[in-house]
Design a protein around this motif. Sequence first.
Motif, PDB file in Angstrom:
ATOM      1  N   ASP A   1     -13.884 -33.414  44.600  1.00  9.24           N
ATOM      2  CA  ASP A   1     -13.665 -32.502  43.481  1.00  9.24           C
ATOM      3  C   ASP A   1     -12.562 -31.511  43.825  1.00  9.24           C
ATOM      4  OD1 ASP A   1     -15.870 -33.538  41.951  1.00  9.24           O
ATOM      5  OD2 ASP A   1     -17.220 -32.441  43.291  1.00  9.24           O
ATOM      6  N   GLN A   2     -12.182 -30.708  42.843  1.00  7.55           N
ATOM      7  CA  GLN A   2     -11.215 -29.645  43.119  1.00  7.55           C
ATOM      8  C   GLN A   2     -11.762 -28.767  44.236  1.00  7.55           C
ATOM      9  OE1 GLN A   2     -10.778 -27.768  39.222  1.00  7.55           O
ATOM     10  NE2 GLN A   2      -8.680 -28.498  39.159  1.00  7.55           N
ATOM     11  N   THR A   3     -10.918 -28.448  45.184  1.00  7.31           N
ATOM     12  CA  THR A   3     -11.353 -27.687  46.348  1.00  7.31           C
ATOM     13  C   THR A   3     -10.364 -26.575  46.654  1.00  7.31           C
ATOM     14  OG1 THR A   3     -12.338 -29.691  47.259  1.00  7.31           O
ATOM     15  CG2 THR A   3     -12.002 -27.869  48.783  1.00  7.31           C
ATOM     16  N   VAL A   4     -10.904 -25.365  46.845  1.00  4.44           N
ATOM     17  CA  VAL A   4     -10.105 -24.232  47.303  1.00  4.44           C
ATOM     18  C   VAL A   4     -10.395 -24.078  48.790  1.00  4.44           C
ATOM     19  CG1 VAL A   4      -9.631 -21.770  47.079  1.00  4.44           C
ATOM     20  CG2 VAL A   4     -10.224 -23.109  45.050  1.00  4.44           C
ATOM     21  N   PHE A   5      -9.369 -24.204  49.593  1.00  4.31           N
ATOM     22  CA  PHE A   5      -9.529 -24.083  51.049  1.00  4.31           C
ATOM     23  C   PHE A   5      -9.427 -22.611  51.448  1.00  4.31           C
ATOM     24  CE2 PHE A   5      -8.565 -28.423  50.304  1.00  4.31           C
ATOM     25  CZ  PHE A   5      -9.301 -29.119  51.252  1.00  4.31           C
ATOM     26  N   LYS A   6     -10.368 -22.166  52.226  1.00  7.82           N
ATOM     27  CA  LYS A   6     -10.432 -20.756  52.625  1.00  7.82           C
ATOM     28  C   LYS A   6      -9.419 -20.438  53.705  1.00  7.82           C
ATOM     29  CE  LYS A   6     -14.042 -20.094  50.040  1.00  7.82           C
ATOM     30  NZ  LYS A   6     -13.773 -19.910  48.675  1.00  7.82           N
ATOM     31  N   THR A   7      -8.911 -19.228  53.667  1.00  5.13           N
ATOM     32  CA  THR A   7      -8.000 -18.744  54.697  1.00  5.13           C
ATOM     33  C   THR A   7      -8.660 -17.549  55.381  1.00  5.13           C
ATOM     34  OG1 THR A   7      -6.900 -17.326  53.117  1.00  5.13           O
ATOM     35  CG2 THR A   7      -5.937 -19.483  53.481  1.00  5.13           C
ATOM     36  N   LYS A   8      -8.406 -17.397  56.670  1.00  2.00           N
ATOM     37  CA  LYS A   8      -9.010 -16.293  57.428  1.00  2.00           C
ATOM     38  C   LYS A   8      -8.144 -15.052  57.389  1.00  2.00           C
ATOM     39  CE  LYS A   8     -11.146 -19.495  60.626  1.00  2.00           C
ATOM     40  NZ  LYS A   8     -11.191 -19.970  61.987  1.00  2.00           N
ATOM     41  N   ILE A   9      -6.850 -15.259  57.288  1.00  2.00           N
ATOM     42  CA  ILE A   9      -5.934 -14.116  57.332  1.00  2.00           C
ATOM     43  C   ILE A   9      -5.462 -13.817  55.931  1.00  2.00           C
ATOM     44  CG2 ILE A   9      -3.751 -13.283  58.247  1.00  2.00           C
ATOM     45  CD1 ILE A   9      -4.131 -15.125  60.619  1.00  2.00           C
TER      46      ILE A   9
END
Length: 65
Positions: free
Chosen positions: A57-65
């Motif tokens: 499915d549509q996915t938003v990848f998380k960023t730490k910075i």
Amino acid sequence: MANLIPVAKTVGSNRMVPTISIPYPLGDPSTSKEEQWKLRYHRVGVALEALATEIQDQTVFKTKI
């Protein structure tokens, strides 16, 4: 990589990596060159991982910075 995640979702993007701002998607000119390099290196790394990740499915990848 997208500044406006809701718009990216609406147009059907399947992999999305949030960026920093509209005029400077991969940097912040108010920070040092070293800090900007860290931001860019991290975001591009997340984007490469997103391309290599199998998704359904549509996915938003998380960023730490």
